[in-house]
Structure formats: C-alpha cells, structure tokens
Design a protein around this motif. Sequence first.
Motif, PDB file in Angstrom:
ATOM      1  N   GLY A 189     -13.643 -53.381 -30.821  1.00 23.00           N
ATOM      2  CA  GLY A 189     -13.240 -52.288 -29.941  1.00 23.00           C
ATOM      3  C   GLY A 189     -11.905 -51.645 -30.316  1.00 23.00           C
ATOM      4  N   ILE A 190     -11.334 -52.028 -31.436  1.00 21.00           N
ATOM      5  CA  ILE A 190     -10.040 -51.434 -31.825  1.00 21.00           C
ATOM      6  C   ILE A 190     -10.322 -50.145 -32.598  1.00 21.00           C
ATOM      7  CG2 ILE A 190      -7.822 -51.939 -32.958  1.00 21.00           C
ATOM      8  CD1 ILE A 190      -9.089 -54.832 -33.382  1.00 21.00           C
ATOM      9  N   GLU A 191      -9.472 -49.150 -32.462  1.00 24.74           N
ATOM     10  CA  GLU A 191      -9.642 -47.934 -33.272  1.00 24.74           C
ATOM     11  C   GLU A 191      -8.366 -47.718 -34.083  1.00 24.74           C
ATOM     12  OE1 GLU A 191     -11.124 -45.888 -35.289  1.00 24.74           O
ATOM     13  OE2 GLU A 191     -12.658 -45.816 -33.727  1.00 24.74           O
ATOM     14  N   PRO A 192      -8.216 -48.459 -35.153  1.00 25.55           N
ATOM     15  CA  PRO A 192      -6.926 -48.451 -35.839  1.00 25.55           C
ATOM     16  C   PRO A 192      -6.650 -47.202 -36.690  1.00 25.55           C
ATOM     17  CG  PRO A 192      -8.390 -50.041 -36.838  1.00 25.55           C
ATOM     18  CD  PRO A 192      -9.170 -49.384 -35.757  1.00 25.55           C
ATOM     19  N   ALA A 193      -7.690 -46.487 -37.114  1.00 26.21           N
ATOM     20  CA  ALA A 193      -7.446 -45.368 -38.034  1.00 26.21           C
ATOM     21  C   ALA A 193      -6.511 -44.327 -37.436  1.00 26.21           C
ATOM     22  CB  ALA A 193      -8.763 -44.725 -38.426  1.00 26.21           C
ATOM     23  N   ASP A 194      -6.512 -44.226 -36.100  1.00 19.92           N
ATOM     24  CA  ASP A 194      -5.670 -43.225 -35.446  1.00 19.92           C
ATOM     25  C   ASP A 194      -4.284 -43.737 -35.070  1.00 19.92           C
ATOM     26  OD1 ASP A 194      -7.092 -40.849 -35.519  1.00 19.92           O
ATOM     27  OD2 ASP A 194      -8.467 -41.595 -33.981  1.00 19.92           O
ATOM     28  N   LYS A 195      -4.020 -44.978 -35.392  1.00 18.47           N
ATOM     29  CA  LYS A 195      -2.701 -45.526 -35.038  1.00 18.47           C
ATOM     30  C   LYS A 195      -1.623 -44.954 -35.940  1.00 18.47           C
ATOM     31  CE  LYS A 195      -2.909 -49.920 -32.924  1.00 18.47           C
ATOM     32  NZ  LYS A 195      -2.705 -51.339 -33.071  1.00 18.47           N
ATOM     33  N   ALA A 196      -0.458 -44.710 -35.342  1.00 21.54           N
ATOM     34  CA  ALA A 196       0.659 -44.170 -36.135  1.00 21.54           C
ATOM     35  C   ALA A 196       1.254 -45.283 -37.000  1.00 21.54           C
ATOM     36  CB  ALA A 196       1.715 -43.617 -35.195  1.00 21.54           C
ATOM     37  N   LEU A 197       1.812 -44.860 -38.145  1.00 25.13           N
ATOM     38  CA  LEU A 197       2.408 -45.831 -39.085  1.00 25.13           C
ATOM     39  C   LEU A 197       3.866 -46.090 -38.690  1.00 25.13           C
ATOM     40  CD1 LEU A 197       0.996 -44.321 -42.406  1.00 25.13           C
ATOM     41  CD2 LEU A 197       0.122 -46.282 -41.155  1.00 25.13           C
ATOM     42  N   GLU A 198       4.045 -46.503 -37.442  1.00 23.50           N
ATOM     43  CA  GLU A 198       5.415 -46.651 -36.936  1.00 23.50           C
ATOM     44  C   GLU A 198       6.201 -47.754 -37.619  1.00 23.50           C
ATOM     45  OE1 GLU A 198       4.121 -46.808 -32.989  1.00 23.50           O
ATOM     46  OE2 GLU A 198       4.865 -44.815 -32.493  1.00 23.50           O
ATOM     47  N   PHE A 199       5.480 -48.681 -38.232  1.00 22.18           N
ATOM     48  CA  PHE A 199       6.163 -49.815 -38.857  1.00 22.18           C
ATOM     49  C   PHE A 199       6.686 -49.479 -40.260  1.00 22.18           C
ATOM     50  CE2 PHE A 199       2.574 -50.747 -41.614  1.00 22.18           C
ATOM     51  CZ  PHE A 199       1.541 -50.117 -40.931  1.00 22.18           C
ATOM     52  N   VAL A 200       6.428 -48.256 -40.756  1.00 22.77           N
ATOM     53  CA  VAL A 200       6.961 -47.852 -42.075  1.00 22.77           C
ATOM     54  C   VAL A 200       8.076 -46.828 -41.846  1.00 22.77           C
ATOM     55  CG1 VAL A 200       6.431 -46.865 -44.335  1.00 22.77           C
ATOM     56  CG2 VAL A 200       4.681 -48.161 -43.108  1.00 22.77           C
ATOM     57  N   PRO A 201       9.289 -47.110 -42.330  1.00 20.33           N
ATOM     58  CA  PRO A 201      10.395 -46.183 -42.061  1.00 20.33           C
ATOM     59  C   PRO A 201      10.072 -44.751 -42.507  1.00 20.33           C
ATOM     60  CG  PRO A 201      11.196 -48.198 -43.084  1.00 20.33           C
ATOM     61  CD  PRO A 201       9.709 -48.280 -43.104  1.00 20.33           C
ATOM     62  N   GLY A 202      10.158 -43.814 -41.565  1.00 25.12           N
ATOM     63  CA  GLY A 202       9.950 -42.400 -41.895  1.00 25.12           C
ATOM     64  C   GLY A 202       8.515 -41.928 -41.762  1.00 25.12           C
ATOM     65  N   LEU A 203       7.574 -42.848 -41.525  1.00 27.06           N
ATOM     66  CA  LEU A 203       6.163 -42.426 -41.473  1.00 27.06           C
ATOM     67  C   LEU A 203       5.572 -42.453 -40.060  1.00 27.06           C
ATOM     68  CD1 LEU A 203       4.418 -43.851 -44.685  1.00 27.06           C
ATOM     69  CD2 LEU A 203       5.769 -41.802 -44.374  1.00 27.06           C
ATOM     70  N   SER A 204       6.421 -42.426 -39.041  1.00 30.43           N
ATOM     71  CA  SER A 204       5.906 -42.577 -37.683  1.00 30.43           C
ATOM     72  C   SER A 204       4.989 -41.422 -37.262  1.00 30.43           C
ATOM     73  CB  SER A 204       7.057 -42.716 -36.693  1.00 30.43           C
ATOM     74  OG  SER A 204       7.864 -41.573 -36.757  1.00 30.43           O
ATOM     75  N   LYS A 205       5.092 -40.271 -37.941  1.00 28.08           N
ATOM     76  CA  LYS A 205       4.219 -39.140 -37.578  1.00 28.08           C
ATOM     77  C   LYS A 205       2.848 -39.237 -38.240  1.00 28.08           C
ATOM     78  CE  LYS A 205       7.870 -35.982 -36.503  1.00 28.08           C
ATOM     79  NZ  LYS A 205       8.909 -35.120 -37.040  1.00 28.08           N
ATOM     80  N   MET A 206       2.728 -40.135 -39.202  1.00 28.21           N
ATOM     81  CA  MET A 206       1.466 -40.250 -39.944  1.00 28.21           C
ATOM     82  C   MET A 206       0.580 -41.332 -39.323  1.00 28.21           C
ATOM     83  SD  MET A 206       2.253 -38.008 -42.104  1.00 28.21           S
ATOM     84  CE  MET A 206       3.750 -37.232 -42.744  1.00 28.21           C
TER      85      MET A 206
END
Length: 506
Positions: A189-206
């Motif tokens: 039931g997880i939908e990870p493809a739409d999760k933001a890359l918040e754990f990578v510095p500078g990529l939180s919008k991706m």
Amino acid sequence: MAQSSPDQHVAVLAFPFGCHPWPLLNLACRLACAAPKVRFSFFNTPKSNLKLFSTSHAESPQNLTPYVVADGVPQGHVLTPGNPLEELDLFLKAAPESFRKGMDMAVAKTGRKISCLLTDAFLVFACEMARDMHIKWVPFWVPAPYYLSAHRYTDLIHDTYSNACGGGEDGINIDGNSILRKPEAQKSGIEPADKALEFVPGLSKMRFRDLPQEVLLGDSSSSLFSSTLYRIGGVLPQATAVIMNSFQELNPATLTDDLKSKFQDLLYVGFLTLTLPFPPLPPSHSDATGCLPWLDNQKPTSVAYISFGTVAAVPPDHEFFALAEALQESHVPFLWSLRDNFKEILPTGFLQRTRTQGKIVPWAPQTHVLAHRAVGVHVTHCGYNSVFESIVGEVPMICRPILGDNMFNARMVEDDWGIGVGVEGGVFTKNGMLKSLKVVLGQGKRMPQETRDTKDFVLKAVLGHEQGKRPMREKIKDIKDRVVKAAGPNGIAFKDFKTLVGVISK
Ligand code: UDP
C-alpha cells in the motif's frame, strides 16, 4: 587574470555524445582567450568534431588546436540501429587508450608536456589518468547540478527506494522511464514514487519518479555507460576542482553547500551554450537552414518550436505520430528541428499537408530561434541547456522529458517556476498536445471543437498558470533577470571563472 606559466598545456577531453562537446568547447575557447600563453589541445572523435565545428558559434583562438581520436567502433562493425548504448560502450571501452594516443601526438607536435586534464565529468577514467601523470584533473559537469547530487547519493537513493517499495531489489521494477512496483510491493500500500527526495541535500523538490534509471538501479545495471555514471560520485571528490555548467545563484544553497563540502573545489562558470548579453548570430555561422528568415514572416509569439536536443533517444514512434497530428490539426505554425532519419515516422502526407504551416530542419540555430519574437512555445525534452535557452528567450515550454536530468528540469519548469506545462499523462497524444498548445499559446487561436470542449485540463492549467496566478511569460522574465544578473560582473561565475583560469594556468 592569473599569470600563466608559458609551458602549460591543457588537454581537453570531450565526451562525444549528446550536447556535451558544445559547452566543453565553449569553455575551452573562453579559457584559451583568458590565458593566451597556455596551450589547449581539444580531443574528440571525428564524427563529433565534424558536427561540433560546423555548428558551434565559438571562435577558435590560436592557442587551441582540435585533434581527433578513435571512436572505439571496430573497422567494419555495423552499429545496431536503435541501440545508442552500443556506440557509447564501445567508445568508453577504448577511450583511455584513444585519448592517450591523441595526447602523445599533441605533446610531440607542441613539445609541451600535458600539465592539466580538463575533461567531461562523464570520463571518470581521467581521474586515474591524471594521478598517473601527476597532473591536475578538472572535470566539467554539463547536465543540471541536481543530477550531480543524485549521482553523489546513488546508493542512499537506491536503498531508500528499495525499502520504501517493500524491501530489497524486489521492490523495484523499471519499464522504460516509468517506475513500476512489483505486486509484492504494491500489496504494502505504499506509493513511494511520488515521495520527495527530502533526504538528499538540495533535492527536496524532486521525487523518486523524477530519477533516471541509472540512479534508481544503483550499481546493478549492465552497460559500461551506466557503471561509468555510477562511479562519478566516487571519483569527483579527487578532482582539483569540479566545474559546473550553471550559475550558483540559480541553485539551492543546500545543494551547493553540500557539493562544496564533498569536493576539493566547486566552480560555477555559468551556462556555456549561452553568451549574455545575447549576441547576434556571427556571420561566419549563418543560419544555413533558413530558420530566422522564416520566423521573420510569422506573427509575434505564434510559432511552436519543437526540439528534443542532440541525443539519439527520442519519444517513441507513436508519440511522434500523435505530435505531428496535433500540430496539423491545431493550425499553429511550427518550426521542428528533426533529423532526416525521423521523418519516416511522420504520418503519410504530413510534410505535404503542412508545407505552408510549418518548417522542418535537421538542425536549427536554437538559441537564436528561441530569442526570436515569433516563437510562442518551446516543445522540449527539457535538456538543461534547452530549458535555460528558452528562459533567456522568454519562451514558455511544453515538457516531454526523456532521460538523464530531463525529469528534474521538467519538475522545476512545471511545478516550481510555473513556466511550462507537461503533456497530459506524460506522453504525447493528439488531444493532450492540442490542450497543451492551447494552454501555452492562449485562447485566441483557431482550435478544433473537440479541444474547446475538453475543458478540465485546460481550465486547471489556465487557472493555475494564467489567471489565478501570474502568466508564465511574466514569471519567465523574473528567472531571466536572475540569469542576466548572475552573468554580470558581480555574479559568482565571473569570480569562479577567474579562479579556474588560475587553476589551469599554474
Ligand atoms: N541544439 C541546437 N539546434 C538544434 C537542436 C539542439 O542548437 O536543432 C542545441 C541546443 O541549443 C542546446 C543543445 O543543442 O544547446 C542541446 O542541449 P540540451 O542540454 O538541451 O539537451 P541534450 O542534447 O543534451 O539532451
């Protein structure tokens, strides 16, 4: 400028695919002008050099000499059509030896030992080569800076995604550019493809879905090209300085701070396919395909310019077909940069039926086309250079990203900057494209009834981009202003370029 030692000799090693050689040659030419006592030898394959020097706007300074090196394709070998990776892998396999031979030739000719390797950052073997030669290695990163961060954190991204998908490698399945979840992962039931890359510095919008295969698959890919890309994050910290084809001011501070903390030095020298303020097309590189006079005869902001860049990968045949059908039905004047071998994909009779509506050329002087007042929309794969050329030309975009950094760039264009729209469902369909054209070019055009009736997508996009918020063209001007300011004498690129001249001159 830094004092240059008279016996310095910079070997410039090109990656002969996609747009990569153009900005590298432009950088080498700028450096050669700034350090006239330093000798520059530019190495590239015969095919790439031929195209590069016939289309580049850079004036070659006298202290820069081009050389050709072997492309690694064995004599008599016929490349498999539709498999661009084959040519790439053959090149990469032979490249260390090909470049070594080329450099020996240049040393014999000039009598100067090589003092520095300025290379495309994709040529990871140059790290070891420079170490063996006891000289500096200065790699040049051509794609978007975001994409470099993705490469720096490939393992972390890969592991995090695998876990989010339901655990281990089994969670990931990639089909073309789309991420699919295997049934076991879907059950969770997880939908990870739409999760933001918040754990990578500078990529939180991706988001995960913006990542190219080579990052999501980590080290498990089979081609030499993919494993080369995988090594990038590991070798770049050993470089004397990493050079960016971008302006620092346009990138998140978290991204730059993080990369600076990882590398010995990180220098932003600005966009190398764009010269600002915008110059006229040099007469020596006239517009051989007649694009500019054709545009002169069109109404302001009326034309759709279509280009998918320089790489061999393009949207699939059925999407080309749908795009062509939409253009014809829209009656929008179009200028399409399309290599001859793709013309056979177009609908039968399309060329004849649209001969007064559009113009198809194998190569366009793109920066000048996008700066022309007649161009109203850029249908693009969102290559990093193309996106900023569009911004400087103040042309909103219709995005159909294909590979590499394209998805990141499209995310910024559509969601963050609001200066373009994606195609409905992420792929070209006739109706989807008609709607996108309508959104960007506005309501005043003659459009088929069918399109006028499909209001949902249009209203959402129009309200989002044109009514409730500021129009795309206004927003583009703001970003352009930031680019122009960053390119000015008080911008970081001005200072970083001087630092780079110092690095290669001593
Ligand atoms: N380009 C051009 N004329 C064409 C097609 C492309 O001058 O007909 C140039 C374009 O101006 C840009 C480069 O090729 O500078 C493409 O680079 P980008 O990073 O956009 O995409 P890539 O080719 O690397 O996918």
